[in-house]
Structures are given as structure tokens and as C-alpha cells.
Design a protein around this motif. Sequence first.
Motif, PDB file in Angstrom:
ATOM      1  N   ILE A  37       1.996 -14.787  54.947  1.00 50.01           N
ATOM      2  CA  ILE A  37       1.951 -14.035  53.689  1.00 50.01           C
ATOM      3  C   ILE A  37       0.577 -14.152  53.017  1.00 50.01           C
ATOM      4  O   ILE A  37       0.451 -13.936  51.825  1.00 50.01           O
ATOM      5  CB  ILE A  37       3.074 -14.489  52.723  1.00 50.01           C
ATOM      6  CG1 ILE A  37       2.939 -15.976  52.385  1.00 50.01           C
ATOM      7  CG2 ILE A  37       4.433 -14.147  53.288  1.00 50.01           C
ATOM      8  CD1 ILE A  37       3.828 -16.419  51.252  1.00 50.01           C
ATOM      9  N   ASP A  38      -0.439 -14.468  53.794  1.00 53.68           N
ATOM     10  CA  ASP A  38      -1.784 -14.634  53.249  1.00 53.68           C
ATOM     11  C   ASP A  38      -2.287 -13.346  52.596  1.00 53.68           C
ATOM     12  O   ASP A  38      -2.839 -13.382  51.494  1.00 53.68           O
ATOM     13  CB  ASP A  38      -2.747 -15.084  54.346  1.00 53.68           C
ATOM     14  CG  ASP A  38      -4.074 -15.556  53.779  1.00 53.68           C
ATOM     15  OD1 ASP A  38      -4.043 -16.359  52.833  1.00 53.68           O
ATOM     16  OD2 ASP A  38      -5.119 -15.111  54.278  1.00 53.68           O
ATOM     17  N   ALA A  39      -2.098 -12.207  53.242  1.00 52.93           N
ATOM     18  CA  ALA A  39      -2.555 -10.937  52.674  1.00 52.93           C
ATOM     19  C   ALA A  39      -1.837 -10.642  51.359  1.00 52.93           C
ATOM     20  O   ALA A  39      -2.449 -10.179  50.399  1.00 52.93           O
ATOM     21  CB  ALA A  39      -2.334  -9.806  53.676  1.00 52.93           C
ATOM     22  N   GLN A  40      -0.551 -10.920  51.310  1.00 52.00           N
ATOM     23  CA  GLN A  40       0.226 -10.701  50.081  1.00 52.00           C
ATOM     24  C   GLN A  40      -0.278 -11.592  48.955  1.00 52.00           C
ATOM     25  O   GLN A  40      -0.446 -11.142  47.823  1.00 52.00           O
ATOM     26  CB  GLN A  40       1.706 -10.976  50.346  1.00 52.00           C
ATOM     27  CG  GLN A  40       2.585 -10.823  49.135  1.00 52.00           C
ATOM     28  CD  GLN A  40       4.030 -11.208  49.426  1.00 52.00           C
ATOM     29  OE1 GLN A  40       4.437 -11.365  50.564  1.00 52.00           O
ATOM     30  NE2 GLN A  40       4.800 -11.360  48.376  1.00 52.00           N
ATOM     31  N   LYS A  41      -0.519 -12.866  49.242  1.00 47.78           N
ATOM     32  CA  LYS A  41      -1.014 -13.794  48.212  1.00 47.78           C
ATOM     33  C   LYS A  41      -2.415 -13.409  47.755  1.00 47.78           C
ATOM     34  O   LYS A  41      -2.740 -13.526  46.575  1.00 47.78           O
ATOM     35  CB  LYS A  41      -0.995 -15.239  48.730  1.00 47.78           C
ATOM     36  CG  LYS A  41       0.390 -15.797  48.917  1.00 47.78           C
ATOM     37  CD  LYS A  41       1.102 -15.873  47.586  1.00 47.78           C
ATOM     38  CE  LYS A  41       2.478 -16.464  47.715  1.00 47.78           C
ATOM     39  NZ  LYS A  41       3.192 -16.506  46.445  1.00 47.78           N
ATOM     40  N   THR A  42      -3.258 -12.959  48.659  1.00 50.17           N
ATOM     41  CA  THR A  42      -4.599 -12.506  48.289  1.00 50.17           C
ATOM     42  C   THR A  42      -4.508 -11.292  47.370  1.00 50.17           C
ATOM     43  O   THR A  42      -5.224 -11.206  46.369  1.00 50.17           O
ATOM     44  CB  THR A  42      -5.417 -12.168  49.553  1.00 50.17           C
ATOM     45  OG1 THR A  42      -5.513 -13.352  50.361  1.00 50.17           O
ATOM     46  CG2 THR A  42      -6.808 -11.678  49.206  1.00 50.17           C
ATOM     47  N   GLN A  43      -3.607 -10.365  47.697  1.00 46.49           N
ATOM     48  CA  GLN A  43      -3.412  -9.184  46.854  1.00 46.49           C
ATOM     49  C   GLN A  43      -2.893  -9.584  45.476  1.00 46.49           C
ATOM     50  O   GLN A  43      -3.341  -9.042  44.459  1.00 46.49           O
ATOM     51  CB  GLN A  43      -2.444  -8.204  47.526  1.00 46.49           C
ATOM     52  CG  GLN A  43      -2.202  -6.940  46.741  1.00 46.49           C
ATOM     53  CD  GLN A  43      -3.430  -6.066  46.598  1.00 46.49           C
ATOM     54  OE1 GLN A  43      -4.406  -6.207  47.324  1.00 46.49           O
ATOM     55  NE2 GLN A  43      -3.392  -5.152  45.657  1.00 46.49           N
ATOM     56  N   GLU A  44      -1.964 -10.534  45.409  1.00 46.41           N
ATOM     57  CA  GLU A  44      -1.446 -11.012  44.120  1.00 46.41           C
ATOM     58  C   GLU A  44      -2.553 -11.622  43.277  1.00 46.41           C
ATOM     59  O   GLU A  44      -2.617 -11.409  42.063  1.00 46.41           O
ATOM     60  CB  GLU A  44      -0.327 -12.040  44.334  1.00 46.41           C
ATOM     61  CG  GLU A  44       0.969 -11.453  44.823  1.00 46.41           C
ATOM     62  CD  GLU A  44       2.008 -12.518  45.146  1.00 46.41           C
ATOM     63  OE1 GLU A  44       1.785 -13.717  44.841  1.00 46.41           O
ATOM     64  OE2 GLU A  44       3.041 -12.153  45.720  1.00 46.41           O
ATOM     65  N   LYS A  45      -3.446 -12.375  43.911  1.00 41.42           N
ATOM     66  CA  LYS A  45      -4.571 -12.991  43.205  1.00 41.42           C
ATOM     67  C   LYS A  45      -5.504 -11.921  42.637  1.00 41.42           C
ATOM     68  O   LYS A  45      -5.976 -12.027  41.502  1.00 41.42           O
ATOM     69  CB  LYS A  45      -5.321 -13.917  44.165  1.00 41.42           C
ATOM     70  CG  LYS A  45      -6.261 -14.865  43.521  1.00 41.42           C
ATOM     71  CD  LYS A  45      -6.813 -15.846  44.548  1.00 41.42           C
ATOM     72  CE  LYS A  45      -7.741 -16.828  43.909  1.00 41.42           C
ATOM     73  NZ  LYS A  45      -8.276 -17.795  44.868  1.00 41.42           N
ATOM     74  N   LYS A  46      -5.763 -10.869  43.409  1.00 41.06           N
ATOM     75  CA  LYS A  46      -6.612  -9.770  42.939  1.00 41.06           C
ATOM     76  C   LYS A  46      -5.961  -9.039  41.769  1.00 41.06           C
ATOM     77  O   LYS A  46      -6.624  -8.686  40.796  1.00 41.06           O
ATOM     78  CB  LYS A  46      -6.883  -8.783  44.068  1.00 41.06           C
ATOM     79  CG  LYS A  46      -7.860  -9.274  45.100  1.00 41.06           C
ATOM     80  CD  LYS A  46      -8.055  -8.234  46.193  1.00 41.06           C
ATOM     81  CE  LYS A  46      -8.942  -8.766  47.299  1.00 41.06           C
ATOM     82  NZ  LYS A  46      -9.077  -7.807  48.406  1.00 41.06           N
ATOM     83  N   LEU A  47      -4.661  -8.802  41.860  1.00 40.22           N
ATOM     84  CA  LEU A  47      -3.949  -8.132  40.772  1.00 40.22           C
ATOM     85  C   LEU A  47      -3.996  -8.950  39.492  1.00 40.22           C
ATOM     86  O   LEU A  47      -4.215  -8.417  38.405  1.00 40.22           O
ATOM     87  CB  LEU A  47      -2.498  -7.851  41.167  1.00 40.22           C
ATOM     88  CG  LEU A  47      -2.285  -6.740  42.189  1.00 40.22           C
ATOM     89  CD1 LEU A  47      -0.822  -6.696  42.637  1.00 40.22           C
ATOM     90  CD2 LEU A  47      -2.700  -5.398  41.622  1.00 40.22           C
TER      91      LEU A  47
END
Length: 158
Positions: A37-47
Motif C-alpha cells: 500500500i506504499d502508493a496509497q500512503k504516498t498519495q494520502e501524504k500528498k493530499l
Amino acid sequence: MDENDIPGFARSDIFLFGTCTWEEDNSVRMFSYRQNIDAQKTQEKKLLANLERDHLSSLYNKKTTQDKIIQMLHQHPEQLFAFFILDIDAFKLVNDRFGHAVGDHVIADFAHILKNQFNEQDIVGRIGLYHLPVSLRIGRTLPNSLPVRPARSLTAAP
């Protein structure tokens, strides 16, 4: 350092579906599913970063600025702080005479200059059209040079 700084690190969730006993050898087997889920967590951090920042200046927005200052004051009640609210002189005149596109460039350029004058742990935000607060922790005693250096640099004539 966080997990994003570690090469090859990937966050994952493991979902356990269950266990069973094999009749052949009476062993217990466990079945699980692993998902990166690295991509999902990275996207959450950007949001989250986008929610905390003013889109024009890239500084903290009003709500985040207030929250971070309150958090800093509660976490370090024994410390002294310097707090500035800076405004851009004649900003309305710039908008009226040259238009909002030029005014936007003025805000963005001033925000860039402002960010470069303070440290990463200092709180620099935008709370109004042209009001930019800065809060910095200065320790237990007021050193003469700490808040003065950025103030002199920001007010110096070009």
C-alpha cells in the motif's frame, strides 16, 4: 528519517484469512494475503500536504497555521516565541493597477523570500489576502540576533 527515506521500503497490510489443520500430517497451516500500500500512503501524504497549504504561496493555510502555533505553544510552554504578522505594503494598489495575475506573482515571490529567511521548524503561513504570519521558537532567553536578522533582511530596500 521516516520510512520514505529507506531504499526499498514498502508499506504493506497483511490480511489473515484463517488457519486450517492438514489431515495428512496434522499440521496447522495459515493462509494470508499481503498487499503493498506504499502508493496509497504516498498519495494520502500528498493530499494531506495539499490540504495544509495555500495553493498560491505554498505556505501553510490559515487553519493549519493556527493549529500549528497552538500545538507549538502547548508542547513548549516554557519557551519564548517570536511572532510576526507581515503584510505587503500597497498590495491593493498592485492588484488594482496591474491586475490579480501580477498580484499573485507578488504573493508567490514574497512567500518564497519569506520561506528562505526562516528555518524548517518555524511556522510560516498565509492567513489573509496579504497577511503572512511567522512564529518561531527562540528558547528561554531572547537572543538579540534571531528575530532581528530575518526582519532586517525582509525590510531592506532592493
